[in-house]
Design a protein around this motif. Structure first.
Motif, PDB file in Angstrom:
ATOM      1  N   VAL A  96      -2.429 -89.832 -29.665  1.00  0.00           N
ATOM      2  CA  VAL A  96      -2.782 -90.228 -28.267  1.00  0.00           C
ATOM      3  C   VAL A  96      -2.448 -88.947 -27.371  1.00  0.00           C
ATOM      4  N   TYR A  97      -1.464 -88.169 -27.820  1.00  0.00           N
ATOM      5  CA  TYR A  97      -1.188 -86.940 -27.150  1.00  0.00           C
ATOM      6  C   TYR A  97      -2.104 -85.865 -27.193  1.00  0.00           C
ATOM      7  N   GLY A  98      -2.545 -85.990 -28.397  1.00  0.00           N
ATOM      8  CA  GLY A  98      -3.585 -84.800 -28.629  1.00  0.00           C
ATOM      9  C   GLY A  98      -5.053 -85.096 -27.923  1.00  0.00           C
ATOM     10  N   LEU A 107      -5.164 -76.443 -24.646  1.00  0.00           N
ATOM     11  CA  LEU A 107      -5.137 -75.693 -26.141  1.00  0.00           C
ATOM     12  C   LEU A 107      -3.569 -75.724 -26.630  1.00  0.00           C
ATOM     13  N   PRO A 108      -2.578 -75.272 -25.811  1.00  0.00           N
ATOM     14  CA  PRO A 108      -1.275 -75.534 -26.256  1.00  0.00           C
ATOM     15  C   PRO A 108      -0.835 -76.626 -26.836  1.00  0.00           C
ATOM     16  N   LYS A 109      -1.413 -77.669 -26.034  1.00  0.00           N
ATOM     17  CA  LYS A 109      -0.658 -79.074 -26.079  1.00  0.00           C
ATOM     18  C   LYS A 109      -1.699 -79.755 -27.399  1.00  0.00           C
ATOM     19  N   VAL A 110      -2.672 -79.340 -27.570  1.00  0.00           N
ATOM     20  CA  VAL A 110      -3.627 -79.737 -28.752  1.00  0.00           C
ATOM     21  C   VAL A 110      -2.974 -79.431 -29.831  1.00  0.00           C
ATOM     22  N   LEU A 169      -9.349 -79.194 -38.416  1.00  0.00           N
ATOM     23  CA  LEU A 169      -9.489 -78.896 -37.001  1.00  0.00           C
ATOM     24  C   LEU A 169      -8.111 -78.406 -36.565  1.00  0.00           C
ATOM     25  N   SER A 170      -7.081 -78.630 -37.240  1.00  0.00           N
ATOM     26  CA  SER A 170      -5.735 -77.845 -36.902  1.00  0.00           C
ATOM     27  C   SER A 170      -5.806 -76.231 -37.363  1.00  0.00           C
ATOM     28  N   VAL A 184     -13.985 -81.776 -28.151  1.00  0.00           N
ATOM     29  CA  VAL A 184     -14.772 -83.169 -28.305  1.00  0.00           C
ATOM     30  C   VAL A 184     -14.333 -83.929 -29.676  1.00  0.00           C
ATOM     31  N   ASP A 185     -14.469 -82.867 -30.808  1.00  0.00           N
ATOM     32  CA  ASP A 185     -14.295 -83.144 -32.303  1.00  0.00           C
ATOM     33  C   ASP A 185     -12.839 -83.606 -32.103  1.00  0.00           C
ATOM     34  N   ILE A 186     -11.795 -82.959 -31.625  1.00  0.00           N
ATOM     35  CA  ILE A 186     -10.505 -83.568 -31.645  1.00  0.00           C
ATOM     36  C   ILE A 186     -10.169 -84.726 -30.802  1.00  0.00           C
ATOM     37  N   ALA A 187     -11.044 -84.954 -29.873  1.00  0.00           N
ATOM     38  CA  ALA A 187     -10.844 -86.481 -29.080  1.00  0.00           C
ATOM     39  C   ALA A 187     -11.613 -87.346 -30.126  1.00  0.00           C
TER      40      ALA A 187
END
Length: 213
Positions: A96-98, A107-110, A169-170, A184-187
């Motif tokens: 959820v955080y990501g 980006l840093p939080k992702v 993705l990481s 968007v891919d991350i979400a």
């Protein structure tokens, strides 16, 4: 605030030039229902959710026709399945955080969220391996064995594929090159992981507690 607006295509109007609309400056990506990826993920979740539902129905149909359940041997050991349940529920936190960080293009939080999610995913795959060793039945031993292995196998397929996607993705988040569509891919990856987490709850109950009642 400007970065937030960039993530919302509806907030950026097209420019009218005579009888035509100039859309060259519109963002090439969007989150949620504005993304084709969201619709594809939603369709995949619907299909796989129905597959899980059918397998659970088959499980209880076979149980209703059997004189003893499990047909032979003991019910699956509770340890590894319960450990998996705890880990997978905890994995929802960085997920959820990501998701929120991706929507805000942070980006840093992702990166932090993706590293944490990757570690959770690897741990879950290791525990899942141990689960298969503690089912106390072979897949070809009986109808009970077959339905349990298929149900756990279906969820394992979703688990492994999404963990693989998370790892890719990481790496992308650290090595680049990055575009807005990658957030968007991350979400969308986060949305699918929510499905993996939530679907495990009824599957866990059926596999591990179904034979005990």
């Amino acid at each position: 605030m400007s970065r937030r607006r960039e993530a919302l295509p509806a907030s950026v109007p097209a420019v009218r030039r005579g009888d035509a609309l100039d859309v060259a400056q519109l963002p090439s990506y969007g989150f949620g229902t504005r993304s084709l990826m969201w619709w594809g993920t939603a369709g995949m979740i619907a299909i796989e959710g129905m597959a899980f539902a059918f397998m659970i129905l088959i499980y209880f149909y076979l149980r209703s026709r059997a004189l003893t359940w499990p047909a032979a041997g003991a019910a699956p050991d509770l340890l590894w399945g319960t450990v998996n349940l705890g880990i997978i529920l905890a994995s929802a936190i960085p997920n959820v955080y990501g998701d929120r960080a991706a929507i805000n293009l942070d980006l840093p939080k992702v990166r932090i969220a993706m590293v944490a999610s990757s570690l959770f995913g690897i741990a879950l795959c290791a525990v899942r391996w141990m689960e298969f060793t503690a089912l106390n039945v072979r897949w070809d031993e009986s109808a009970y064995g077959s339905v349990v292995w298929v149900l756990l196998g279906l969820h394992t397929f979703n688990l492994v594929t999404d963990v693989g996607d998370t790892l890719v993705l990481s790496v992308l988040m650290f090595r680049g090159p990055l575009e807005g569509k990658h957030f968007v891919d991350i979400a969308e990856n986060s949305g699918y992981w929510n499905f993996v987490v939530l679907s495990w709850i009824p599957i866990y109950a059926v596999i591990y507690w179904g034979p005990r009642f």
